[in-house]
Design a protein around this motif. Sequence first.
Motif, PDB file in Angstrom:
ATOM      1  N   LEU A   1       0.865  -1.105  -0.117  1.00 21.02           N
ATOM      2  CA  LEU A   1       0.007   0.130  -0.047  1.00 21.02           C
ATOM      3  C   LEU A   1       0.698   1.278   0.042  1.00 21.02           C
ATOM      4  O   LEU A   1       0.538   2.160  -0.563  1.00 21.02           O
ATOM      5  N   ALA A   2       2.101   1.200   0.677  1.00 19.85           N
ATOM      6  CA  ALA A   2       2.901   2.591   0.598  1.00 19.85           C
ATOM      7  C   ALA A   2       3.640   2.439  -0.589  1.00 19.85           C
ATOM      8  O   ALA A   2       3.643   3.760  -1.265  1.00 19.85           O
ATOM      9  N   ALA A   3       3.681   1.396  -1.168  1.00 18.61           N
ATOM     10  CA  ALA A   3       4.514   1.725  -2.722  1.00 18.61           C
ATOM     11  C   ALA A   3       3.408   2.106  -3.397  1.00 18.61           C
ATOM     12  O   ALA A   3       3.856   2.938  -4.381  1.00 18.61           O
ATOM     13  N   HIS A   4       2.156   1.701  -3.618  1.00  7.01           N
ATOM     14  CA  HIS A   4       1.084   2.236  -4.291  1.00  7.01           C
ATOM     15  C   HIS A   4       1.085   3.968  -4.014  1.00  7.01           C
ATOM     16  O   HIS A   4       1.020   4.563  -5.125  1.00  7.01           O
ATOM     17  N   GLN A   5       1.123   4.220  -2.963  1.00 14.93           N
ATOM     18  CA  GLN A   5       0.957   5.744  -2.838  1.00 14.93           C
ATOM     19  C   GLN A   5       2.027   6.396  -3.342  1.00 14.93           C
ATOM     20  O   GLN A   5       1.786   7.614  -4.002  1.00 14.93           O
ATOM     21  N   ILE A   6       3.306   5.885  -3.475  1.00 11.63           N
ATOM     22  CA  ILE A   6       4.551   6.397  -3.976  1.00 11.63           C
ATOM     23  C   ILE A   6       4.383   6.351  -5.460  1.00 11.63           C
ATOM     24  O   ILE A   6       4.449   7.409  -6.092  1.00 11.63           O
ATOM     25  N   ALA A   7       4.115   5.339  -5.693  1.00 14.31           N
ATOM     26  CA  ALA A   7       4.026   5.039  -7.537  1.00 14.31           C
ATOM     27  C   ALA A   7       2.762   6.011  -7.931  1.00 14.31           C
ATOM     28  O   ALA A   7       3.123   6.561  -9.135  1.00 14.31           O
ATOM     29  N   ALA A   8       1.826   6.181  -7.248  1.00 18.01           N
ATOM     30  CA  ALA A   8       0.647   6.831  -7.905  1.00 18.01           C
ATOM     31  C   ALA A   8       0.793   8.449  -8.019  1.00 18.01           C
ATOM     32  O   ALA A   8       0.127   9.062  -8.727  1.00 18.01           O
ATOM     33  N   GLN A   9       1.973   8.925  -7.299  1.00 18.26           N
ATOM     34  CA  GLN A   9       2.148  10.314  -7.480  1.00 18.26           C
ATOM     35  C   GLN A   9       2.879  10.594  -8.941  1.00 18.26           C
ATOM     36  O   GLN A   9       2.823  11.664  -9.308  1.00 18.26           O
ATOM     37  N   SER A  10       3.465   9.268  -9.552  1.00 18.93           N
ATOM     38  CA  SER A  10       3.841   9.459 -11.013  1.00 18.93           C
ATOM     39  C   SER A  10       2.875   8.848 -12.006  1.00 18.93           C
ATOM     40  O   SER A  10       3.227   9.028 -13.026  1.00 18.93           O
ATOM     41  N   VAL A  11       2.227   8.190 -11.516  1.00 22.85           N
ATOM     42  CA  VAL A  11       1.425   7.187 -12.345  1.00 22.85           C
ATOM     43  C   VAL A  11      -0.015   7.596 -12.105  1.00 22.85           C
ATOM     44  O   VAL A  11      -0.600   6.875 -11.252  1.00 22.85           O
ATOM     45  N   PRO A  12      -0.609   8.238 -12.896  1.00 21.78           N
ATOM     46  CA  PRO A  12      -2.156   8.670 -12.749  1.00 21.78           C
ATOM     47  C   PRO A  12      -3.037   7.704 -12.711  1.00 21.78           C
ATOM     48  O   PRO A  12      -2.940   7.008 -13.805  1.00 21.78           O
ATOM     49  N   GLY A  13      -4.248   7.682 -11.830  1.00 16.80           N
ATOM     50  CA  GLY A  13      -4.850   6.461 -12.172  1.00 16.80           C
ATOM     51  C   GLY A  13      -4.592   5.212 -11.990  1.00 16.80           C
ATOM     52  O   GLY A  13      -5.300   4.000 -12.120  1.00 16.80           O
ATOM     53  N   LEU A  14      -3.422   4.763 -11.154  1.00 19.55           N
ATOM     54  CA  LEU A  14      -2.908   3.457 -10.842  1.00 19.55           C
ATOM     55  C   LEU A  14      -3.880   2.846  -9.981  1.00 19.55           C
ATOM     56  O   LEU A  14      -4.528   3.120  -9.102  1.00 19.55           O
TER      57      LEU A  14
END
Length: 436
Positions: A250-263
């Motif tokens: 879940l932490a990885a999702h939040q970090i990646a979502a900053q550069s990957v819209p709609g993740l």
Amino acid sequence: MLKALPILPIYQAASAALAPLSPVVLYVRRKWRRDEPDRDGERLGRPTQPRPEGPLAWLHGASVGESLALLPLVERLSARGFTILVSTGTSSAAAVIAPRLPAGALHQFLPLDVPQFLTRFLAYWRPNLALIAESEIWPNLFLAVRRHNIPLLLVNARISEASFQRWRWLPGFIGTLLGAVDLCLAQSEVDAERFALLGARHVKIAGNLKYDVSAPPADRQALAALAVRIGARPVWVAASTHRGEEEIILAAHQIAAQSVPGLLTIIVPRHAKRGGEIAGLAHARGLAVAQRSTEVSENGALPEIYVADTTGELGLFYRVAGIAFLGKSLLPATNGGQNPVEPAKLGCAILHGPHVANFGEVYQVLDEARGAVTVADADTMARVVAILLADAGKSRLMARAASETVKELGGACERIMSAIEPHLAQLSFESRQWQH
């Protein structure tokens, strides 16, 4: 070493004496959701299906991975005219394996390791051949099979260093059990050497059946519906996760979502009953989440976190996500890893944690072929996911490397069928003699 104590007779007497306590054992197993209430009788050796006429091959795999690995042998033996009986040790394995068995094949739960239960099981099913997968060494089971003069084969056999060292303290005990085995077909040279040192008489190296298992199926309608719900969104799946790993994911999702819209992150826990717990972790982080098991409708757009807390649908999620993280690998406490062969066969680039001792060989080969990559924390996981989602070409190359690697590692089924051919030929001869 404990050579002086007659441990095997003590074990047999104790297990027989404790038979009246079996209802308590079954009750505890039901509370832990490891058994189906209406099939308790199978644990006591009481069948719930009729035995068909003709030769019967019995194959046993304890859990999901072990039983799935047997599928190539199931198909080959079925084609040779055997009725197939597959037993498992857990209800989760039963839920996954039963729908994938060929027509006419049967499933039963393995009885508890109590002499009278196993005698009842074997007397009813009368298997002509017994194939036990991996490291399932049950004393009363092995001895009962020997008493019934049933050829006993260990297939896809493996034994960890820790188990090997423990068994060495009981040389007479394990030597007697392995002496009941007609043929031990080991996964690797190391496994073969350990089994031979512990007392197995006939040992051969056949490789790992898990490389020969077909890709998991997916319901076409469910696949189409899920693809519509995902649309063009970037998506990845974290599969077979264990407690403690979801927080990192879940932490990885939040970090990646900053550069990957709609993740979209799909989490498939190893134990489906943990779905509510994982959804709670996502809510606590302020993430929009849905559980597949509690959805009123399977229509509409998915939230950013989708907890796929169902059984037997991994093939569905591997097909919609080209990137798969394999769990039981991030934390030392969950050390072992999960089998990466299925996502590799379905065209996924593979991520995994550093703790993959149970599948160390295949992960090493996949890493070297650049079909998989190790991610040890949320930051690394997020960075790799973001890179692969941004570069479709890199993701495809990685997936192709994974697919080709597991294809090259296959062939264990052919080697096993070749090794057991003398037993099959003998059974065929005896069948013809009986008919005449």
